[in-house]
Enzyme design. Structure first.
Site, mmCIF file in Angstrom:
data_model
loop_
_atom_site.group_PDB
_atom_site.id
_atom_site.type_symbol
_atom_site.label_atom_id
_atom_site.label_comp_id
_atom_site.label_asym_id
_atom_site.label_seq_id
_atom_site.Cartn_x
_atom_site.Cartn_y
_atom_site.Cartn_z
ATOM 1 C CD GLU A 167 66.673 17.160 97.356
ATOM 2 O OE1 GLU A 167 67.456 17.408 96.423
ATOM 3 O OE2 GLU A 167 66.283 16.008 97.631
ATOM 4 C CB THR B 260 69.374 15.423 92.883
ATOM 5 O OG1 THR B 260 68.877 15.339 94.207
ATOM 6 C CG2 THR B 260 69.196 16.829 92.364
ATOM 7 C CG HIS C 235 68.499 16.284 101.014
ATOM 8 N ND1 HIS C 235 68.866 15.247 101.831
ATOM 9 C CD2 HIS C 235 68.750 15.877 99.751
ATOM 10 C CE1 HIS C 235 69.323 14.262 101.094
ATOM 11 N NE2 HIS C 235 69.263 14.612 99.823
ATOM 12 C CG ASP D 45 64.913 16.383 93.459
ATOM 13 O OD1 ASP D 45 63.897 16.260 94.169
ATOM 14 O OD2 ASP D 45 66.067 16.448 93.930
ATOM 15 C CG HIS D 46 64.224 12.749 94.190
ATOM 16 N ND1 HIS D 46 64.082 12.750 95.552
ATOM 17 C CD2 HIS D 46 65.382 13.417 93.931
ATOM 18 C CE1 HIS D 46 65.110 13.364 96.109
ATOM 19 N NE2 HIS D 46 65.919 13.794 95.148
HETATM 20 C C1 GP9 Z 1 73.081 16.929 96.648
HETATM 21 C C2 GP9 Z 1 71.684 17.161 96.239
HETATM 22 C C3 GP9 Z 1 70.753 16.185 96.881
HETATM 23 O O1 GP9 Z 1 74.019 17.700 95.986
HETATM 24 O O2 GP9 Z 1 71.564 17.184 94.883
HETATM 25 O O3 GP9 Z 1 70.938 14.932 96.405
HETATM 26 P P1 GP9 Z 1 69.874 13.755 96.528
HETATM 27 O O4 GP9 Z 1 70.238 12.989 97.761
HETATM 28 O O5 GP9 Z 1 68.502 14.340 96.620
HETATM 29 O O6 GP9 Z 1 70.063 12.991 95.275
HETATM 30 MN MN MN Z 2 67.200 15.426 95.452
#
Ligand code: GP9
Ligand code: MN
Length: 628
Positions: free
Chosen positions: A252, A294, A409, A468-469
């Site tokens: 994350e 994500t 996150h 992921d980002h």
């Molecule tokens: C939520 C997780 C985070 O299930 O994948 O989501 P994001 O806000 O990073 O897209």
């Molecule tokens: Mn994410």
């Protein structure tokens, strides 16, 4: 006559003026709109007037309750403005219709939204109180006598001409404004937030129509385009992991700038730093996500298609036919599963995963969550891995699995006892807190790898770890400049900050660091090739990461891109080495290619064209199964 008209509309005009000023203040405070000269500032200042005149003008069509109607419309537009301000603070982007329909995500956003609520939010509705006050205390001012037909025509013709004039000026100043639907900042800056939302409605209806009119001919065109791309594999790597299990770990919000760096003398990612030494590590690897965050990363990594420019494909096109990695691997005897401890409906995953070919989704209900072992939106990463392992070791092999971490996150909160390094010290609380949560996830992954070894899975499993980002948006540039020891974050720096780690660990291989310009779109063909599966006949936009490409190009979802020598962002071409703007012409060929790539990938998704893919023998039509 003009006098009587003014008397009848002055309450409406007061509402327009208040909302107009408020909108401008929100533009300046909540959105990060880049203004280059006085003309642009003037456009920004004036851009909402004509649409507000039109919208609030609706109240003039009613004679009874006209003032109430004005206040109601003001309220609705304020909510729209307010939602955009909140959304922008979180996603650095404007709301689109597909995002609005992702309401089941919104409930989970609670903690993050609270973080963004400040005293500013109160001010959002101040004008409504003024309007209420005026309508009650000064009924004479808030005259509600009916407008004649002629008066109505004058009002609306005036407002519509102003609107047309404004759109024309904006289009002349910034040609192709409407063709660049993915550049929302540009549209809001030039046409205003309210016109942008009207345009978004047009886009939505157009995209819904696209599937209906799509045909197999369009698929053939795209297939021809994809075919000429490099579909090759490096012979030395093809099939080296044949038959092995696969574990994907989505980290994350993890960006590459934390790798091999220290704060206060301590490594931020000690485990990953050492794991990289025994793996293939791609240090010029970029995320390519859009509003789907994500889920966009998941989508691109498993389909080798671009995410959409609006919303998340997981929501907007979950019913499409895809040829994702888990589905392909089914033919090679693989069992596939996803592990993620958030609610199963978040990002519509429970409906999208069957379409991607997943056999099982272990979600929140499969894990035991308590106050102690959870933080933010789900289990702490370490507890998540602990509980997942007991499921993993029972899975039929070979398996293809994906683990989505969550602790790192936004807003990066962590239990103090899990904090392994001190916070950073800058003006941004978010940046300060980011490092300890990244450090925590690093430790959790270390533990997971250790457990894989104990369970005897490590030596027959290929492990792919990716960020992921971004986690730190451009709103925190000052703190980032401090961290990177720079005077400022330039547009080229911002693009370089979009790099996320990609680590591929192959059993019994020592690996190396590969500095090829690459992106998430390249993961699917790479992985399939490592497993000994050819991609000659499948529709991928990416290229095997192990192939040496002369002139690689990574296209971002907003149309910006990176090559070996150039960076193109916010409509300016830069030399990558110096960070200086250079002749536009040097970027031109790549610009065309980038546009073509995005357009073709979009067509494929909007038209659900993979249903016409003759090599897609798993074509099952509409997906109805829901994974438990
Ligand atoms: C939520 C997780 C985070 O299930 O994948 O989501 P994001 O806000 O990073 O897209
Ligand atoms: Mn994410």
């Amino acid at each position: 006559m003009m006098n009587t008209l003014f008397r009848k509309v002055r309450f409406t005009l007061l509402a327009v003026t208040l909302l107009w000023l408020k909108t401008y203040v929100v533009y300046k405070l909540a959105f990060d709109i880049n203004i280059e000269n006085a003309f642009e500032e003037a456009i920004l200042l004036l851009n909402s007037i004509s649409t507000l005149l039109l919208f609030l003008g609706i109240a003039l069509l009613t004679d009874t309750h006209r003032n109430g109607c004005v206040i109601l419309i003001s309220f609705l537009l304020s909510v729209l403005l307010f939602s955009n301000a909140i959304f922008y603070g979180f996603f650095n982007d404007f709301v689109t219709l597909p995002v609005v329909f992702q309401t089941n995500n919104m409930a989970d956003l609670g903690t993050s939204i609270r973080e963004l609520m400040t005293y500013k939010t109160l001010f959002m509705f101040v004008d409504l109180f003024i309007l209420l006050f005026v309508s009650r205390k000064f009924p004479h001012f808030a005259d509600v006598s009916p407008l004649t037909k002629k008066e109505k025509s004058i009002y609306f013709l005036g407002a519509a001409s102003l609107f047309l004039f404004h759109v024309t000026v904006a289009e002349v100043y910034r040609p192709q404004l409407f063709a660049r639907s993915f550049d929302r900042k540009m549209i809001v800056k030039n046409l205003g937030l309210y016109t942008y939302h009207l345009y978004d409605i047009v886009l939505q209806s157009r995209s819904s129509a696209q599937r209906v009119f799509a045909s197999s001919n369009t698929f053939a065109e795209i297939e021809n385009y994809v075919k000429v791309k490099d579909k090759g594999a490096t012979p030395a790597m093809f099939g080296v992991a044949k038959g092995k299990n696969v574990i994907l770990i989505s980290m994350e919000s993890t960006q590459s700038f934390v790798i091999n760096r220290k704060i206060n003398g301590e490594e931020i990612t000690p485990f990953l730093n050492s794991f990289i030494k025994e793996s293939y590590y791609f240090d010029q690897f970029y995320h390519q996500t859009g509003q789907g965050k994500t889920s966009d990363a998941e989508f691109t990594i498993e389909n080798s298609l671009y995410p959409l420019d609006r919303g998340s494909v997981f929501f907007t096109h979950f019913n499409n036919e895809y040829t994702a990695t888990p589905e392909i691997l089914k033919d090679y005897g693989y069992f596939s599963a996803v592990f993620h401890s958030n609610d199963k409906t978040f990002w519509n995953r429970d409906l999208m995963y069957p379409s991607l070919g997943y056999d099982r989704y272990y979600h929140q209900q499969d894990f035991v969550g308590t106050q102690q072992n959870s933080v933010g939106w789900g289990l702490k990463d370490k507890d998540f891995f602990t509980q997942s392992i007991s499921y993993l070791k029972e899975l039929p092999q070979p398996f293809y699995t994906k683990f989505i971490t969550l602790t790192n996150h936004f807003p990066f909160t962590i239990d103090p006892k899990d904090r392994l390094i001190e916070e950073y010290n800058s003006e941004s609380e978010i940046v300060n807190r980011y490092f300890p949560t990244v450090r925590y996830t690093d430790e959790a992954i270390k533990y997971f790898i250790q457990r894989l070894k104990e369970e005897g899975l490590y030596d027959n499993t290929i492990i792919v770890i990716y960020g992921d980002h971004y986690g730190i948006s451009e709103n925190h540039n000052a703190a980032m400049a401090q961290f990177l020891d720079k005077n400022e974050i330039t547009p080229v720096d911002s693009m370089q900050l979009q790099r996320v780690p990609l680590i591929i660990h192959i059993p019994k291989q020592s690996g190396q660091t590969i500095s090829k310009v690459s992106g998430q779109i390249d993961v699917k063909p790479t992985l399939l090739h490592l497993l000994g599966i050819s991609t000659t006949h499948s529709t991928e936009f990416g290229t095997d990461l192990f192939i040496k490409e002369k002139d690689p190009l990574v296209v971002m979802r907003d149309g910006s891109f990176i090559t070996n020598d150039y960076v193109y962002t916010k409509n300016i071409c830069y030399a990558k080495q110096t960070g200086e703007p250079i002749e536009e012409q040097l970027c031109e060929p790549y610009k065309q290619k980038a546009k073509f790539e995005l357009r073709n990938s979009d067509k494929l998704i909007y038209g659900d064209l993979l249903r016409f893919d003759p090599s897609n023998k798993r074509n099952t039509g509409t997906m109805t199964t829901i994974l438990e």
